[in-house]
Motif scaffolding. Structure first.
Motif, PDB file in Angstrom:
ATOM      1  N   LEU A  90       0.835  -1.197   0.000  1.00 27.83           N
ATOM      2  CA  LEU A  90       0.000   0.000   0.000  1.00 27.83           C
ATOM      3  C   LEU A  90       0.872   1.250   0.000  1.00 27.83           C
ATOM      4  N   PHE A  91       1.898   1.252   0.831  1.00 29.02           N
ATOM      5  CA  PHE A  91       2.822   2.379   0.884  1.00 29.02           C
ATOM      6  C   PHE A  91       3.512   2.580  -0.462  1.00 29.02           C
ATOM      7  N   LEU A  92       4.015   1.496  -1.040  1.00 28.44           N
ATOM      8  CA  LEU A  92       4.722   1.595  -2.334  1.00 28.44           C
ATOM      9  C   LEU A  92       3.796   2.078  -3.452  1.00 28.44           C
ATOM     10  N   PHE A  93       2.610   1.518  -3.528  1.00 29.09           N
ATOM     11  CA  PHE A  93       1.672   1.908  -4.584  1.00 29.09           C
ATOM     12  C   PHE A  93       1.239   3.364  -4.429  1.00 29.09           C
ATOM     13  N   ARG A  94       1.008   3.789  -3.191  1.00 32.33           N
ATOM     14  CA  ARG A  94       0.629   5.189  -2.941  1.00 32.33           C
ATOM     15  C   ARG A  94       1.801   6.111  -3.262  1.00 32.33           C
ATOM     16  N   LEU A 100      -5.718   5.946  -3.639  1.00 30.83           N
ATOM     17  CA  LEU A 100      -5.878   5.063  -2.488  1.00 30.83           C
ATOM     18  C   LEU A 100      -6.749   3.858  -2.800  1.00 30.83           C
ATOM     19  N   PHE A 101      -7.928   4.072  -3.415  1.00 30.59           N
ATOM     20  CA  PHE A 101      -8.831   2.944  -3.656  1.00 30.59           C
ATOM     21  C   PHE A 101      -8.187   1.878  -4.541  1.00 30.59           C
ATOM     22  N   ALA A 102      -7.414   2.305  -5.538  1.00 28.61           N
ATOM     23  CA  ALA A 102      -6.752   1.357  -6.436  1.00 28.61           C
ATOM     24  C   ALA A 102      -5.571   0.684  -5.741  1.00 28.61           C
ATOM     25  N   ALA A 107      -3.152  -4.036  -3.359  1.00 31.82           N
ATOM     26  CA  ALA A 107      -2.389  -4.607  -2.238  1.00 31.82           C
ATOM     27  C   ALA A 107      -3.144  -5.773  -1.601  1.00 31.82           C
ATOM     28  N   ILE A 108      -4.433  -5.592  -1.373  1.00 31.78           N
ATOM     29  CA  ILE A 108      -5.232  -6.662  -0.767  1.00 31.78           C
ATOM     30  C   ILE A 108      -5.316  -7.854  -1.713  1.00 31.78           C
ATOM     31  N   GLY A 109      -5.511  -7.591  -3.001  1.00 31.54           N
ATOM     32  CA  GLY A 109      -5.612  -8.682  -3.970  1.00 31.54           C
ATOM     33  C   GLY A 109      -4.342  -9.505  -4.072  1.00 31.54           C
ATOM     34  N   ILE A 110      -3.213  -8.837  -4.198  1.00 29.75           N
ATOM     35  CA  ILE A 110      -1.936  -9.554  -4.297  1.00 29.75           C
ATOM     36  C   ILE A 110      -1.657 -10.321  -3.009  1.00 29.75           C
ATOM     37  N   ALA A 111      -1.865  -9.676  -1.864  1.00 32.82           N
ATOM     38  CA  ALA A 111      -1.614 -10.342  -0.584  1.00 32.82           C
ATOM     39  C   ALA A 111      -2.541 -11.541  -0.400  1.00 32.82           C
TER      40      ALA A 111
END
Length: 130
Positions: A90-94, A100-102, A107-111
């Protein structure tokens, strides 16, 4: 196809855990007068335990197999790693400018996929699956 169906049940357990996190966090913060962050940590113990038994009974059908305590301890330890994986992504993508929503969904999907692979192959692997 069987793995895809099992992953659907696994995702259902994760959604169930998210509801437990939300409800217990709100209730504990209010009832105990603790910070939401502390309440969330407490909630995660309850939700990870609830999700463990969901997976034990519904997702992987390992109920009654030897090694219940071992699977539980591994799952609880793994839950901390999954949380760190989600937070790190989440930190890296942000940081890369993703909304945020994406970023959260990715992050949730990959994890979730990583979590399912490890859970099915290591934590909930029963004697009939070897």
């Amino acid at each position: 196809i069987a793995q895809l169906k099992r992953y659907g049940v696994f995702a259902g357990g994760s959604a169930f855990g998210a509801v437990v996190d939300y409800v217990v966090t709100l209730m504990a913060a209010r009832a105990l007068g603790i910070s939401p962050e502390t309440a969330l940590a407490l909630a995660m113990v309850f939700s990870a335990t609830a999700v463990f038994f969901w997976h034990e009974h519904l997702t992987f059908g390992s109920k009654g197999q030897p090694g219940l305590l071992r699977r539980y301890v591994l799952f609880m330890l793994w839950s901390v790693v999954v949380w760190g994986l989600r937070a790190g992504m989440l930190f890296l993508f942000r940081s890369a400018g993703m909304p945020l929503f994406a970023a959260l969904a990715l992050a949730i999907g990959i994890a979730s996929i990583v979590n399912y692979i490890l859970s099915s192959r290591a934590i909930f692997r029963t004697t009939h699956q070897r």
